[in-house]
Design an enzyme around this catalytic site. Structure first.
Site, mmCIF file in Angstrom:
data_model
loop_
_atom_site.group_PDB
_atom_site.id
_atom_site.type_symbol
_atom_site.label_atom_id
_atom_site.label_comp_id
_atom_site.label_asym_id
_atom_site.label_seq_id
_atom_site.Cartn_x
_atom_site.Cartn_y
_atom_site.Cartn_z
ATOM 1 N N GLU A 195 38.299 33.373 42.060
ATOM 2 C CA GLU A 195 37.794 34.143 40.910
ATOM 3 C C GLU A 195 37.576 33.222 39.712
ATOM 4 O OE1 GLU A 195 39.821 38.479 41.907
ATOM 5 O OE2 GLU A 195 40.884 37.111 40.606
ATOM 6 N N ALA A 247 40.565 43.209 36.305
ATOM 7 C CA ALA A 247 41.694 42.408 35.805
ATOM 8 C C ALA A 247 42.952 43.258 35.907
ATOM 9 C CB ALA A 247 41.458 41.988 34.357
ATOM 10 N N ASP A 248 44.094 42.593 35.829
ATOM 11 C CA ASP A 248 45.365 43.329 35.849
ATOM 12 C C ASP A 248 45.811 43.697 34.442
ATOM 13 O OD1 ASP A 248 45.815 43.188 38.738
ATOM 14 O OD2 ASP A 248 45.852 41.035 38.364
ATOM 15 N N ASP A 258 34.061 41.431 37.529
ATOM 16 C CA ASP A 258 35.371 41.496 38.188
ATOM 17 C C ASP A 258 36.301 42.412 37.400
ATOM 18 O OD1 ASP A 258 37.454 40.974 39.915
ATOM 19 O OD2 ASP A 258 37.596 38.832 39.479
ATOM 20 N N LYS A 293 44.985 37.909 35.840
ATOM 21 C CA LYS A 293 44.327 38.294 37.083
ATOM 22 C C LYS A 293 45.112 37.717 38.258
ATOM 23 C CE LYS A 293 39.960 37.975 37.597
ATOM 24 N NZ LYS A 293 40.131 39.213 38.397
ATOM 25 N N LYS A 327 44.879 49.182 31.325
ATOM 26 C CA LYS A 327 45.028 47.719 31.435
ATOM 27 C C LYS A 327 44.814 46.979 30.114
ATOM 28 C CE LYS A 327 44.037 47.533 36.332
ATOM 29 N NZ LYS A 327 43.087 47.108 37.362
ATOM 30 N N THR A 333 37.142 40.547 43.033
ATOM 31 C CA THR A 333 37.945 41.061 44.141
ATOM 32 C C THR A 333 38.862 42.170 43.633
ATOM 33 O OG1 THR A 333 37.917 38.929 45.254
ATOM 34 C CG2 THR A 333 39.732 40.401 45.834
ATOM 35 N N GLY A 334 39.118 43.151 44.498
ATOM 36 C CA GLY A 334 40.057 44.215 44.140
ATOM 37 C C GLY A 334 39.398 45.577 44.236
HETATM 38 C C1 5RP Z 1 42.387 40.112 42.313
HETATM 39 C C2 5RP Z 1 42.259 40.436 40.876
HETATM 40 C C3 5RP Z 1 41.825 41.826 40.528
HETATM 41 O O1 5RP Z 1 40.722 41.752 39.699
HETATM 42 C C4 5RP Z 1 42.948 42.522 39.818
HETATM 43 O O2 5RP Z 1 44.100 42.451 40.620
HETATM 44 C C5 5RP Z 1 42.581 43.980 39.539
HETATM 45 O O3 5RP Z 1 42.514 44.679 40.751
HETATM 46 P P1 5RP Z 1 42.181 46.220 40.815
HETATM 47 O O4 5RP Z 1 40.760 46.369 40.420
HETATM 48 O O5 5RP Z 1 42.445 46.589 42.247
HETATM 49 O O6 5RP Z 1 43.120 46.931 39.870
HETATM 50 O O7 5RP Z 1 42.480 39.653 39.995
HETATM 51 O O8 5RP Z 1 42.883 38.824 42.510
#
Ligand code: 5RP
Length: 219
Positions: free
Chosen positions: A103, A83-84, A81, A94, A121, A28-29
């Site tokens: 997730e 990550a933050d 996926d 995340k 990141k 997600t994201g």
């Molecule tokens: C969502 C997440 C996302 O993977 C994380 O926030 C990264 O998002 P983005 O790709 O928009 O930077 O953990 O719950």
């Protein structure tokens, strides 16, 4: 090169990790959204996807990709996926998008976790990005007190309800020296559904978007 260009580049690179005929676990994201768009281009080569959020499910369906429940799909070959934050050990924070529980469930049910990030990141120590914690609503105050006792500053994510009907507390000011230990400790607080540390089940491959191209890292 914009951040979106870097996200698109890692999303394109991730397609190499999707085995033909498989059911793909999808995160997600904004980065995962780029991946979903790439997946749409090869949808005839996959059987479908398991989504980690309602938002990703809608986007997948918008591309004509069948979305299956994890119970029906069984063990997945690959989960992709963003990550933050991520370290060289493949430990992640995340949940910036609030989808951390699903997730973590889908990642844990997948043989390989491919993480897609832009270079900003990659960090030495996790914790600059506030750590998201999904909590049962009635436990918000008591969980917050226990998080403060651990040295963090808990802040309720205002106006946000997760896909599971719960709240998110973002914990600021943590320097996470031992992510595996802290992940387990946080899971033991009554009322915590999931915490945003993904360390016990780290990523297997990091595709890092840099101005010089996509770098592939493993732990
Ligand atoms: C969502 C997440 C996302 O993977 C994380 O926030 C990264 O998002 P983005 O790709 O928009 O930077 O953990 O719950």
């Amino acid at each position: 090169m914009s951040q979106d260009d870097l996200k698109r580049a890692v999303a394109q690179a991730a397609i190499e990790y999707v085995p033909e005929g498989c059911i793909v676990g999808v995160g997600t994201g904004s980065t995962a959204n780029f991946f979903i768009d790439e997946l749409g281009k090869i949808k005839h080569k996959i059987r479908g996807a398991v989504a980690s959020s309602e938002a990703s499910a809608l986007r997948l369906q918008g591309h004509g990709i069948e979305v299956l429940s994890l119970n029906d799909a069984g063990y997945l070959q690959v989960y992709v996926d963003g990550a933050d934050e991520i370290t060289a050990h493949m430990h992640m924070v995340k949940g910036g998008g609030g989808a951390l529980t699903r997730e973590k469930i889908v990642a844990g049910a997948s043989a390989r976790f491919i993480c897609l990030c832009d270079a900003s990141k990659l960090v030495d120590v996790l914790g600059k990005f506030p750590l998201p914690i999904e909590v049962i609503p009635m436990a918000q105050a008591s969980v917050s007190r226990q998080l403060a006792a651990l040295g963090g500053q808990p802040v309720l994510r205002e106006g946000f309800i997760t896909d599971n009907g719960n709240l998110i507390i973002d914990v600021h000011g943590l320097k996470i020296a031992n992510p595996v230990e802290l992940e387990s400790a946080l899971d033991h607080i009554a009322g915590v559904v999931t915490n945003g540390l993904f360390a016990r089940r780290p990523a297997d491959v990091l595709l890092l978007g840099t101005p010089d191209g996509v770098k592939t890292m493993t732990a």
